[in-house]
Design a protein around this motif. Sequence first.
Motif, PDB file in Angstrom:
ATOM      1  N   ASP A 116       0.821  -1.582  -0.009  1.00  0.00           N
ATOM      2  CA  ASP A 116      -0.309  -0.436   0.172  1.00  0.00           C
ATOM      3  C   ASP A 116       0.920   0.981  -0.294  1.00  0.00           C
ATOM      4  O   ASP A 116       0.820   2.065  -0.491  1.00  0.00           O
ATOM      5  CB  ASP A 116      -0.847  -0.291   1.536  1.00  0.00           C
ATOM      6  N   ASN A 141      -6.072   2.642  -8.536  1.00  0.00           N
ATOM      7  CA  ASN A 141      -7.418   2.062  -7.922  1.00  0.00           C
ATOM      8  C   ASN A 141      -6.943   0.664  -8.583  1.00  0.00           C
ATOM      9  O   ASN A 141      -8.543   0.105  -8.699  1.00  0.00           O
ATOM     10  CB  ASN A 141      -8.207   3.009  -8.355  1.00  0.00           C
ATOM     11  N   TRP A 142      -6.464  -0.021  -7.837  1.00  0.00           N
ATOM     12  CA  TRP A 142      -6.583  -1.112  -8.871  1.00  0.00           C
ATOM     13  C   TRP A 142      -7.065  -2.034  -7.576  1.00  0.00           C
ATOM     14  O   TRP A 142      -7.969  -3.129  -8.694  1.00  0.00           O
ATOM     15  CB  TRP A 142      -4.827  -2.317  -8.369  1.00  0.00           C
ATOM     16  N   LYS A 143      -7.611  -1.907  -6.621  1.00  0.00           N
ATOM     17  CA  LYS A 143      -8.700  -2.957  -5.998  1.00  0.00           C
ATOM     18  C   LYS A 143     -10.164  -2.731  -6.416  1.00  0.00           C
ATOM     19  O   LYS A 143     -10.804  -3.161  -6.348  1.00  0.00           O
ATOM     20  CB  LYS A 143      -8.982  -2.678  -4.353  1.00  0.00           C
ATOM     21  N   HIS A 148      -8.521  -6.132  -9.804  1.00  0.00           N
ATOM     22  CA  HIS A 148      -7.108  -6.613 -10.071  1.00  0.00           C
ATOM     23  C   HIS A 148      -6.443  -7.413  -8.362  1.00  0.00           C
ATOM     24  O   HIS A 148      -7.096  -6.872  -7.436  1.00  0.00           O
ATOM     25  CB  HIS A 148      -6.059  -5.383 -11.134  1.00  0.00           C
ATOM     26  N   SER A 149      -5.477  -8.405  -8.837  1.00  0.00           N
ATOM     27  CA  SER A 149      -4.670  -9.006  -7.405  1.00  0.00           C
ATOM     28  C   SER A 149      -3.329  -8.152  -7.998  1.00  0.00           C
ATOM     29  O   SER A 149      -2.689  -8.442  -8.840  1.00  0.00           O
ATOM     30  CB  SER A 149      -4.779  -9.633  -7.131  1.00  0.00           C
ATOM     31  N   SER A 195      -8.016  -8.012 -13.379  1.00  0.00           N
ATOM     32  CA  SER A 195      -9.302  -8.639 -13.468  1.00  0.00           C
ATOM     33  C   SER A 195      -9.964  -9.373 -14.689  1.00  0.00           C
ATOM     34  O   SER A 195     -10.891 -10.153 -15.043  1.00  0.00           O
ATOM     35  CB  SER A 195     -10.767  -7.083 -13.400  1.00  0.00           C
TER      36      SER A 195
END
Length: 246
Positions: free
Chosen positions: A30, A133-135, A139-140, A162
């Motif tokens: 993070d 804003n990957w979450k 996405h992982s 995703s």
Amino acid sequence: MNDHRMSLSLLLGLALAVAFPAGVRGETLDSLIARHVAARGGMERLEAIQTVRMSGRATAGPGKEALVMREVRAPGRIRTEFAFQGVTAVYACDGSRCWYVAPLSGSFDAKLMSEADTSLAIEQADILGPLVNWKAKGHSVELLGKEAIDGQETFKLKVTLSGGGLQILYLDAESALVVRRVRTWTLGSEAVEVETTFSDFRSVGGVVFPHSIKSGSKARPDVLEVIVEEAELNPPVDDSRFEMPG
């Protein structure tokens, strides 16, 4: 401290060194992505981007230079043009369909892209990139550790998109900018690992973009180099630019 306690401390230290490789301790995923967002200009500026237009030159070897122009419009619209030997090839997505016109390959009429090419084009249509804003995008992202690239210390991230695509991103340890991306995609029946290196980072309207981009495959000798000569944020771009002719 007696010998018994010293041995336990040594074993514990070795165990931690294996579980948390050197250089990863002290930098969480993070915090690294937060530094990446800040280095690019900050979330407020990034989320204000609706369109991007970049133009420059693409070189694939002696005598193989083309004028290149890319327009991207959120969400999911992208158009890339290569002008070479008096003709222009177009690769575009309108948000749902991806298509191309490639005169030098004998394709003068617009045709739908293959599934693999569509996946790659949709990835490139993400103006902000997969880490921002990957979450929310589904996405992982996994922090794999540190790795030196040409003597440059980087953080290595595994990004599972995703849509199913997989990228390995290398972020400069100091600047937190992406300096290399490795992506495996399919050319016909062949799986090809494409390595892209980013450099010459410059600010455009307060947002940082690479102005030198080199892509190549270990299995192929050719290297495509793109030099960005002009970049614009939020220029007017009509939806018709992305629509498939006919």
